[in-house]
Enzyme design. Sequence first.
Site: not given
Length: 430
Positions: A10, A13, A47, A131, A186, A189, A204, A305
Amino acid sequence: MTAPLRVALLGCGTVGGAVLRLLDEQAGDLTARIGRPVQVAGVAVRRPDRHPEVPADLLTTDALGLVARDDVDLVVEVIGGIEPARSLILAAVEAGKSVVSANKALLAEDGVALHAAAAKAGVDLYYEASVAGAIPLLRPLRESLAGDQIRRVVGIVNGTTNYILSRMAETGAGFSEALAEATELGYAEADPTADVDGFDAAAKAAILASLSFHTAVTAADVHREGISAVSATDVARAAEIGCTVKLLAICERVAGEDGDTVAVRVHPAMIPTSHPLAAVGGAFNAVFVEAEAAGQLMFYGQGAGGEPTASAVLGDLVAVARNRVAGAAGAGPTAYADLPARPIAETPTRYHVSLDVADVPGVLATVATAFAEHGVSIATVRQDGHGDAATLVIVTHSAPDAALSSTIAALRELPAVRGVTSVLRVEGLS
Ligand SMILES: NC(=O)C1=CN([C@@H]2O[C@H](COP(=O)(O)OP(=O)(O)OC[C@H]3O[C@@H](n4cnc5c(N)ncnc54)[C@H](O)[C@@H]3O)[C@@H](O)[C@H]2O)C=CC1
Ligand SMILES: N[C@@H](CC=O)C(=O)O
Ligand code: NA
Protein backbone atom coordinates in the site's frame (compact mmCIF):
# COMPACT_ATOMS: atom_id res chain seq x y z
CA MET A 1 6.77 -25.88 -5.44
CA THR A 2 5.54 -24.37 -2.15
CA ALA A 3 2.74 -21.83 -2.62
CA PRO A 4 3.99 -18.26 -2.37
CA LEU A 5 3.06 -15.82 0.38
CA ARG A 6 1.28 -12.96 -1.32
CA VAL A 7 1.96 -9.37 -0.29
CA ALA A 8 -0.18 -6.27 -0.79
CA LEU A 9 1.94 -3.13 -1.00
CA LEU A 10 0.00 0.00 0.00
CA GLY A 11 1.82 3.11 -1.27
CA CYS A 12 4.66 3.27 -3.73
CA GLY A 13 6.55 6.46 -2.95
CA THR A 14 10.09 6.83 -1.59
CA VAL A 15 9.84 3.83 0.75
CA GLY A 16 7.32 1.70 -1.18
CA GLY A 17 9.30 2.05 -4.42
CA ALA A 18 12.47 0.82 -2.68
CA VAL A 19 10.57 -2.06 -1.03
CA LEU A 20 9.22 -3.18 -4.41
CA ARG A 21 12.69 -3.04 -5.99
CA LEU A 22 14.39 -4.96 -3.17
CA LEU A 23 11.62 -7.58 -3.09
CA ASP A 24 12.35 -8.24 -6.75
CA GLU A 25 16.15 -8.14 -6.48
CA GLN A 26 16.31 -10.37 -3.41
CA ALA A 27 13.49 -12.80 -4.26
CA GLY A 28 15.75 -15.87 -4.17
CA ASP A 29 17.36 -15.09 -0.83
CA LEU A 30 14.05 -14.13 0.74
CA THR A 31 12.52 -17.45 -0.34
CA ALA A 32 15.43 -19.33 1.24
CA ARG A 33 15.20 -17.33 4.47
CA ILE A 34 11.42 -17.59 4.86
CA GLY A 35 10.92 -21.10 3.52
CA ARG A 36 8.31 -19.93 1.01
CA PRO A 37 8.50 -17.52 -1.92
CA VAL A 38 7.12 -14.01 -1.41
CA GLN A 39 5.16 -12.57 -4.31
CA VAL A 40 3.67 -9.11 -4.78
CA ALA A 41 -0.10 -9.50 -5.23
CA GLY A 42 -0.81 -5.84 -5.92
CA VAL A 43 0.39 -2.28 -5.41
CA ALA A 44 -2.11 0.37 -4.28
CA VAL A 45 -1.31 3.90 -5.46
CA ARG A 46 -3.18 7.15 -5.91
CA ARG A 47 -2.04 7.86 -9.49
CA PRO A 48 -1.24 4.70 -11.53
CA ASP A 49 -0.02 6.84 -14.47
CA ARG A 50 2.89 7.98 -12.26
CA HIS A 51 4.24 4.44 -11.79
CA PRO A 52 5.60 3.16 -15.12
CA GLU A 53 8.11 1.07 -13.12
CA VAL A 54 5.32 -1.13 -11.69
CA PRO A 55 3.76 -3.86 -13.92
CA ALA A 56 0.36 -2.46 -14.90
CA ASP A 57 -1.52 -5.60 -13.83
CA LEU A 58 -0.34 -5.07 -10.23
CA LEU A 59 -1.47 -1.45 -9.92
CA THR A 60 -4.75 -0.47 -8.33
CA THR A 61 -6.27 2.62 -6.76
CA ASP A 62 -8.52 0.46 -4.58
CA ALA A 63 -6.33 -0.13 -1.52
CA LEU A 64 -9.19 -1.51 0.60
CA GLY A 65 -10.20 -3.93 -2.15
CA LEU A 66 -6.58 -5.13 -2.43
CA VAL A 67 -6.30 -5.71 1.34
CA ALA A 68 -9.54 -7.72 1.31
CA ARG A 69 -8.53 -10.03 -1.54
CA ASP A 70 -8.40 -13.75 -0.63
CA ASP A 71 -5.05 -14.18 -2.36
CA VAL A 72 -3.36 -11.59 -0.07
CA ASP A 73 -1.59 -13.00 3.02
CA LEU A 74 0.51 -10.04 4.24
CA VAL A 75 0.11 -6.27 3.98
CA VAL A 76 2.83 -3.59 3.85
CA GLU A 77 1.51 -0.09 4.61
CA VAL A 78 3.80 2.71 3.40
CA ILE A 79 1.20 5.38 2.63
CA GLY A 80 1.72 7.34 5.84
CA GLY A 81 -0.67 9.63 7.76
CA ILE A 82 -3.67 8.65 9.85
CA GLU A 83 -6.40 7.90 7.31
CA PRO A 84 -6.84 5.82 5.20
CA ALA A 85 -3.81 4.03 6.72
CA ARG A 86 -5.61 3.22 10.00
CA SER A 87 -8.72 1.78 8.29
CA LEU A 88 -6.56 -0.23 5.90
CA ILE A 89 -4.46 -1.72 8.70
CA LEU A 90 -7.55 -2.55 10.75
CA ALA A 91 -9.20 -4.16 7.72
CA ALA A 92 -6.05 -6.20 7.13
CA VAL A 93 -5.68 -7.53 10.68
CA GLU A 94 -9.40 -8.21 11.03
CA ALA A 95 -9.11 -10.30 7.85
CA GLY A 96 -6.27 -12.31 9.47
CA LYS A 97 -3.39 -10.66 7.61
CA SER A 98 -0.19 -9.64 9.35
CA VAL A 99 0.89 -6.05 8.73
CA VAL A 100 4.24 -4.30 8.35
CA SER A 101 4.11 -0.50 8.57
CA ALA A 102 6.53 2.44 8.60
CA ASN A 103 3.86 4.79 9.92
CA LYS A 104 5.04 6.44 13.17
CA ALA A 105 2.30 9.11 13.09
CA LEU A 106 -0.39 6.42 13.21
CA LEU A 107 1.38 4.10 15.68
CA ALA A 108 2.01 7.02 18.05
CA GLU A 109 -1.64 8.09 17.90
CA ASP A 110 -3.44 4.78 17.91
CA GLY A 111 -0.89 2.05 18.67
CA VAL A 112 -2.87 0.60 21.58
CA ALA A 113 -6.02 0.01 19.52
CA LEU A 114 -4.06 -1.34 16.55
CA HIS A 115 -2.12 -3.77 18.75
CA ALA A 116 -5.34 -4.88 20.44
CA ALA A 117 -6.89 -5.58 17.04
CA ALA A 118 -3.81 -7.51 15.90
CA ALA A 119 -3.70 -9.56 19.14
CA LYS A 120 -7.43 -10.35 18.87
CA ALA A 121 -6.96 -11.56 15.30
CA GLY A 122 -3.78 -13.50 16.17
CA VAL A 123 -1.65 -11.67 13.60
CA ASP A 124 1.53 -9.58 13.70
CA LEU A 125 1.88 -5.79 13.54
CA TYR A 126 5.55 -4.84 13.06
CA TYR A 127 6.91 -1.34 12.45
CA GLU A 128 10.70 -1.28 12.79
CA ALA A 129 10.99 1.26 9.95
CA SER A 130 8.84 3.77 11.81
CA VAL A 131 11.61 4.84 14.20
CA ALA A 132 15.18 5.57 13.14
CA GLY A 133 14.80 4.10 9.63
CA ALA A 134 17.23 1.28 8.99
CA ILE A 135 18.49 1.04 12.56
CA PRO A 136 17.34 -2.11 14.35
CA LEU A 137 15.92 -0.45 17.46
CA LEU A 138 12.31 -1.41 18.13
CA ARG A 139 12.92 -5.16 18.04
CA PRO A 140 15.92 -4.85 20.42
CA LEU A 141 13.71 -2.82 22.80
CA ARG A 142 10.78 -5.19 22.43
CA GLU A 143 12.71 -8.45 22.53
CA SER A 144 16.42 -8.28 23.43
CA LEU A 145 15.89 -5.89 26.36
CA ALA A 146 12.60 -7.42 27.54
CA GLY A 147 14.35 -8.80 30.64
CA ASP A 148 15.90 -5.49 31.71
CA GLN A 149 14.62 -2.18 33.14
CA ILE A 150 15.13 0.69 30.73
CA ARG A 151 15.52 4.05 32.49
CA ARG A 152 16.36 6.47 29.70
CA VAL A 153 16.38 6.72 25.91
CA VAL A 154 17.93 9.75 24.26
CA GLY A 155 18.77 10.36 20.66
CA ILE A 156 18.49 12.00 17.30
CA VAL A 157 15.52 10.40 15.55
CA ASN A 158 14.69 12.78 12.71
CA GLY A 159 16.94 12.71 9.66
CA THR A 160 15.53 15.81 7.96
CA THR A 161 16.12 18.18 10.88
CA ASN A 162 19.51 16.65 11.59
CA TYR A 163 20.42 17.17 7.95
CA ILE A 164 19.27 20.81 8.13
CA LEU A 165 21.12 21.54 11.39
CA SER A 166 24.28 19.82 10.10
CA ARG A 167 24.24 21.88 6.90
CA MET A 168 23.62 25.12 8.85
CA ALA A 169 26.55 24.39 11.19
CA GLU A 170 29.00 23.03 8.64
CA THR A 171 28.43 25.20 5.58
CA GLY A 172 26.34 28.09 6.87
CA ALA A 173 23.56 26.97 4.50
CA GLY A 174 20.20 28.67 4.98
CA PHE A 175 17.26 26.82 6.51
CA SER A 176 15.10 26.72 3.36
CA GLU A 177 17.95 25.61 1.12
CA ALA A 178 18.85 22.73 3.48
CA LEU A 179 15.19 21.67 3.79
CA ALA A 180 14.84 21.59 -0.02
CA GLU A 181 17.90 19.31 -0.21
CA ALA A 182 16.50 16.97 2.47
CA THR A 183 13.20 16.76 0.58
CA GLU A 184 14.98 16.05 -2.70
CA LEU A 185 16.94 13.24 -1.02
CA GLY A 186 13.70 11.57 0.14
CA TYR A 187 14.19 12.21 3.88
CA ALA A 188 11.32 14.60 4.54
CA GLU A 189 7.71 13.66 5.24
CA ALA A 190 5.06 14.35 2.59
CA ASP A 191 4.38 17.52 4.60
CA PRO A 192 7.86 18.56 5.84
CA THR A 193 6.42 20.68 8.65
CA ALA A 194 5.99 17.29 10.38
CA ASP A 195 9.80 17.15 10.50
CA VAL A 196 10.59 20.82 11.06
CA ASP A 197 8.06 21.34 13.85
CA GLY A 198 9.06 18.15 15.66
CA PHE A 199 5.84 16.14 15.10
CA ASP A 200 7.75 13.27 13.46
CA ALA A 201 10.33 13.10 16.26
CA ALA A 202 7.56 13.35 18.89
CA ALA A 203 5.72 10.40 17.34
CA LYS A 204 8.95 8.39 17.37
CA ALA A 205 9.62 9.40 20.98
CA ALA A 206 6.13 8.19 21.95
CA ILE A 207 6.79 4.81 20.31
CA LEU A 208 10.21 4.53 21.98
CA ALA A 209 8.82 5.43 25.41
CA SER A 210 5.89 3.01 25.07
CA LEU A 211 8.15 0.09 24.19
CA SER A 212 10.90 1.00 26.66
CA PHE A 213 8.71 1.58 29.70
CA HIS A 214 5.87 -0.88 28.91
CA THR A 215 3.25 1.83 29.11
CA ALA A 216 0.96 3.65 26.67
CA VAL A 217 2.51 6.95 25.54
CA THR A 218 0.91 8.86 22.67
CA ALA A 219 2.29 11.80 20.69
CA ALA A 220 -0.02 14.07 22.74
CA ASP A 221 1.95 13.12 25.89
CA VAL A 222 5.22 14.34 24.37
CA HIS A 223 6.46 17.90 24.92
CA ARG A 224 7.36 19.05 21.40
CA GLU A 225 9.42 21.92 20.01
CA GLY A 226 10.80 21.89 16.47
CA ILE A 227 13.72 23.67 14.86
CA SER A 228 11.94 26.49 13.04
CA ALA A 229 12.98 28.95 15.78
CA VAL A 230 16.64 27.83 15.69
CA SER A 231 18.54 30.74 14.17
CA ALA A 232 22.01 31.22 12.74
CA THR A 233 22.73 33.13 16.00
CA ASP A 234 21.85 30.03 18.07
CA VAL A 235 24.17 27.90 15.94
CA ALA A 236 26.98 30.48 16.26
CA ARG A 237 26.48 30.89 20.03
CA ALA A 238 26.61 27.11 20.43
CA ALA A 239 29.92 26.97 18.55
CA GLU A 240 31.33 29.72 20.83
CA ILE A 241 30.88 27.51 23.90
CA GLY A 242 32.10 24.33 22.20
CA CYS A 243 28.60 23.02 21.49
CA THR A 244 26.47 22.07 18.52
CA VAL A 245 22.68 22.27 18.12
CA LYS A 246 20.73 19.03 17.72
CA LEU A 247 17.03 18.13 17.83
CA LEU A 248 16.87 15.59 20.66
CA ALA A 249 14.23 13.10 21.70
CA ILE A 250 14.51 12.31 25.41
CA CYS A 251 12.42 9.63 27.13
CA GLU A 252 12.91 9.13 30.88
CA ARG A 253 11.34 6.97 33.52
CA VAL A 254 11.48 9.07 36.68
CA ALA A 255 11.16 7.62 40.17
CA GLY A 256 8.99 9.74 42.50
CA GLU A 257 7.49 9.53 45.98
CA ASP A 258 4.07 8.83 44.47
CA GLY A 259 5.41 6.27 42.00
CA ASP A 260 7.21 6.43 38.67
CA THR A 261 6.29 8.80 35.86
CA VAL A 262 7.47 9.12 32.25
CA ALA A 263 8.87 12.37 30.91
CA VAL A 264 9.07 12.47 27.12
CA ARG A 265 10.25 15.55 25.25
CA VAL A 266 11.52 16.64 21.85
CA HIS A 267 13.33 19.94 21.53
CA PRO A 268 16.48 21.47 20.09
CA ALA A 269 19.39 21.60 22.51
CA MET A 270 23.04 22.58 22.59
CA ILE A 271 25.29 19.60 23.29
CA PRO A 272 29.08 19.63 23.68
CA THR A 273 30.98 18.78 20.48
CA SER A 274 32.67 16.01 22.49
CA HIS A 275 29.28 14.32 23.06
CA PRO A 276 28.83 11.22 20.85
CA LEU A 277 25.54 12.62 19.46
CA ALA A 278 27.36 15.75 18.23
CA ALA A 279 29.18 13.69 15.60
CA VAL A 280 25.92 12.36 14.13
CA GLY A 281 25.64 14.29 10.86
CA GLY A 282 23.34 14.45 7.84
CA ALA A 283 20.29 12.19 7.90
CA PHE A 284 21.94 9.76 10.28
CA ASN A 285 20.20 8.92 13.56
CA ALA A 286 21.66 7.69 16.83
CA VAL A 287 19.91 6.55 19.98
CA PHE A 288 21.34 5.80 23.44
CA VAL A 289 19.47 3.40 25.65
CA GLU A 290 20.29 3.18 29.35
CA ALA A 291 19.10 0.03 31.08
CA GLU A 292 19.74 -1.05 34.64
CA ALA A 293 21.58 -4.29 33.94
CA ALA A 294 22.81 -3.68 30.39
CA GLY A 295 24.18 -0.19 31.10
CA GLN A 296 24.50 2.10 28.12
CA LEU A 297 23.82 0.95 24.55
CA MET A 298 24.18 2.98 21.37
CA PHE A 299 22.31 2.44 18.10
CA TYR A 300 23.52 4.31 15.04
CA GLY A 301 22.75 4.33 11.32
CA GLN A 302 20.70 5.79 8.49
CA GLY A 303 17.46 7.19 9.85
CA ALA A 304 15.77 8.15 6.61
CA GLY A 305 15.78 7.56 2.86
CA GLY A 306 14.13 4.98 0.61
CA GLU A 307 16.57 2.06 0.68
CA PRO A 308 17.59 2.26 4.36
CA THR A 309 13.94 2.39 5.39
CA ALA A 310 13.06 -0.42 2.99
CA SER A 311 15.72 -2.56 4.69
CA ALA A 312 13.79 -2.30 7.96
CA VAL A 313 10.48 -2.96 6.19
CA LEU A 314 11.89 -6.08 4.56
CA GLY A 315 13.35 -7.27 7.87
CA ASP A 316 9.87 -7.06 9.37
CA LEU A 317 8.36 -8.71 6.31
CA VAL A 318 10.70 -11.69 6.72
CA ALA A 319 9.80 -11.87 10.44
CA VAL A 320 6.03 -11.85 9.90
CA ALA A 321 6.34 -14.23 6.93
CA ARG A 322 8.37 -16.69 9.05
CA ASN A 323 5.72 -16.49 11.77
CA ARG A 324 3.08 -17.16 9.17
CA VAL A 325 5.00 -20.19 7.89
CA ALA A 326 5.32 -21.42 11.50
CA GLY A 327 1.57 -20.88 11.96
CA ALA A 328 1.94 -18.50 14.92
CA ALA A 329 2.08 -14.77 15.60
CA GLY A 330 4.97 -13.22 17.56
CA ALA A 331 4.40 -11.67 20.99
CA GLY A 332 3.23 -8.06 20.81
CA PRO A 333 4.48 -5.30 23.12
CA THR A 334 3.21 -5.06 26.70
CA ALA A 335 1.72 -1.88 28.22
CA TYR A 336 0.98 -2.98 31.79
CA ALA A 337 2.93 -0.25 33.66
CA ASP A 338 0.31 2.48 33.24
CA LEU A 339 2.73 5.33 34.08
CA PRO A 340 1.47 8.93 34.08
CA ALA A 341 3.26 11.53 31.95
CA ARG A 342 5.24 14.20 33.81
CA PRO A 343 4.75 17.70 32.35
CA ILE A 344 7.75 19.57 30.92
CA ALA A 345 7.22 22.35 33.51
CA GLU A 346 8.40 19.95 36.24
CA THR A 347 11.27 18.48 34.23
CA PRO A 348 14.73 19.67 35.25
CA THR A 349 16.57 21.29 32.32
CA ARG A 350 19.45 23.72 31.77
CA TYR A 351 19.33 26.81 29.58
CA HIS A 352 21.83 28.77 27.53
CA VAL A 353 20.69 32.40 27.29
CA SER A 354 22.20 35.19 25.24
CA LEU A 355 21.14 38.79 26.00
CA ASP A 356 21.88 42.17 24.47
CA VAL A 357 22.05 44.62 27.37
CA ALA A 358 22.90 48.26 28.00
CA ASP A 359 26.52 48.34 29.22
CA VAL A 360 25.78 50.32 32.40
CA PRO A 361 26.85 49.75 36.00
CA GLY A 362 24.68 47.18 37.80
CA VAL A 363 23.26 45.49 34.69
CA LEU A 364 24.88 42.17 35.52
CA ALA A 365 23.48 42.30 39.06
CA THR A 366 19.97 43.11 37.73
CA VAL A 367 20.09 40.15 35.37
CA ALA A 368 21.50 37.84 38.06
CA THR A 369 18.69 38.91 40.40
CA ALA A 370 16.05 37.90 37.83
CA PHE A 371 17.52 34.39 37.74
CA ALA A 372 17.80 34.22 41.55
CA GLU A 373 14.21 35.40 42.06
CA HIS A 374 12.99 32.43 40.03
CA GLY A 375 15.21 29.96 41.87
CA VAL A 376 17.55 29.45 38.91
CA SER A 377 21.25 29.18 39.64
CA ILE A 378 23.79 30.48 37.10
CA ALA A 379 26.66 28.14 36.16
CA THR A 380 28.69 30.45 33.89
CA VAL A 381 28.41 33.99 32.60
CA ARG A 382 30.39 35.80 29.92
CA GLN A 383 30.17 39.50 29.09
CA ASP A 384 31.43 41.01 25.81
CA GLY A 385 31.24 44.80 25.62
CA HIS A 386 30.76 46.67 22.35
CA GLY A 387 30.20 50.45 22.56
CA ASP A 388 27.37 51.29 24.97
CA ALA A 389 26.02 47.74 24.68
CA ALA A 390 27.16 44.33 25.81
CA THR A 391 26.30 40.70 25.12
CA LEU A 392 25.73 38.53 28.17
CA VAL A 393 25.96 34.77 27.63
CA ILE A 394 24.64 32.76 30.58
CA VAL A 395 24.49 29.01 31.12
CA THR A 396 22.32 27.92 34.03
CA HIS A 397 22.44 24.98 36.36
CA SER A 398 19.56 22.53 36.22
CA ALA A 399 16.14 23.88 37.33
CA PRO A 400 12.49 23.01 36.64
CA ASP A 401 11.69 24.08 33.11
CA ALA A 402 8.85 26.33 34.32
CA ALA A 403 11.31 28.32 36.47
CA LEU A 404 13.60 28.79 33.49
CA SER A 405 10.85 29.92 31.15
CA SER A 406 9.50 32.42 33.70
CA THR A 407 13.04 33.76 34.12
CA ILE A 408 13.21 34.41 30.37
CA ALA A 409 9.83 36.18 30.49
CA ALA A 410 11.10 38.36 33.35
CA LEU A 411 14.35 39.17 31.50
CA ARG A 412 12.38 40.37 28.49
CA GLU A 413 10.66 42.94 30.75
CA LEU A 414 13.89 44.43 32.19
CA PRO A 415 14.63 47.94 30.85
CA ALA A 416 18.37 47.14 30.72
CA VAL A 417 17.77 44.13 28.47
CA ARG A 418 17.57 45.29 24.86
CA GLY A 419 16.92 41.83 23.48
CA VAL A 420 16.97 38.12 24.32
CA THR A 421 18.87 36.94 21.25
CA SER A 422 19.17 33.21 21.90
CA VAL A 423 17.52 30.75 24.30
CA LEU A 424 18.22 27.04 23.99
CA ARG A 425 18.27 24.15 26.40
CA VAL A 426 21.64 22.55 27.08
CA GLU A 427 22.12 18.80 27.49
CA GLY A 428 25.17 16.72 28.29
CA LEU A 429 27.29 19.42 29.98
CA SER A 430 28.96 18.24 33.18
N1 LIG B 1 11.03 8.62 3.57
C1 LIG B 1 11.65 8.18 4.66
O1 LIG B 1 12.87 8.36 4.84
C2 LIG B 1 10.90 7.44 5.72
C3 LIG B 1 9.53 7.32 5.69
N2 LIG B 1 8.86 6.64 6.68
C4 LIG B 1 7.43 6.50 6.64
O2 LIG B 1 7.08 5.70 5.52
C5 LIG B 1 5.78 6.07 5.04
C6 LIG B 1 5.90 6.43 3.57
O3 LIG B 1 6.81 7.49 3.43
P1 LIG B 1 7.38 7.92 2.00
O4 LIG B 1 7.54 6.74 1.13
O5 LIG B 1 8.55 8.78 2.27
O6 LIG B 1 6.18 8.84 1.50
P2 LIG B 1 5.81 9.21 -0.01
O7 LIG B 1 4.95 10.41 0.07
O8 LIG B 1 7.02 9.22 -0.87
O9 LIG B 1 4.93 7.94 -0.45
C7 LIG B 1 3.61 7.70 -0.03
C8 LIG B 1 2.87 7.11 -1.19
O10 LIG B 1 1.57 6.71 -0.78
C9 LIG B 1 0.67 7.04 -1.84
N3 LIG B 1 -0.69 7.18 -1.32
C10 LIG B 1 -1.21 8.21 -0.61
N4 LIG B 1 -2.49 7.96 -0.34
C11 LIG B 1 -2.79 6.76 -0.88
C12 LIG B 1 -3.95 5.95 -0.94
N5 LIG B 1 -5.10 6.37 -0.39
N6 LIG B 1 -3.89 4.77 -1.57
C13 LIG B 1 -2.74 4.36 -2.14
N7 LIG B 1 -1.60 5.08 -2.13
C14 LIG B 1 -1.63 6.27 -1.50
C15 LIG B 1 1.22 8.37 -2.38
O11 LIG B 1 0.76 8.61 -3.66
C16 LIG B 1 2.73 8.12 -2.33
O12 LIG B 1 3.20 7.53 -3.50
C17 LIG B 1 5.33 7.23 5.93
O13 LIG B 1 4.57 6.70 6.99
C18 LIG B 1 6.63 7.78 6.47
O14 LIG B 1 6.49 8.44 7.70
C19 LIG B 1 9.53 6.02 7.71
C20 LIG B 1 10.89 6.10 7.78
C21 LIG B 1 11.67 6.84 6.81
N1 LIG C 1 11.01 12.30 7.72
C1 LIG C 1 11.66 11.34 8.53
C2 LIG C 1 11.81 10.06 7.77
C3 LIG C 1 12.18 8.94 8.63
O1 LIG C 1 11.53 8.58 9.59
C4 LIG C 1 13.02 11.84 8.93
O2 LIG C 1 13.47 12.84 8.37
O3 LIG C 1 13.62 11.25 9.85
NA1 NA D 1 14.32 1.30 12.87
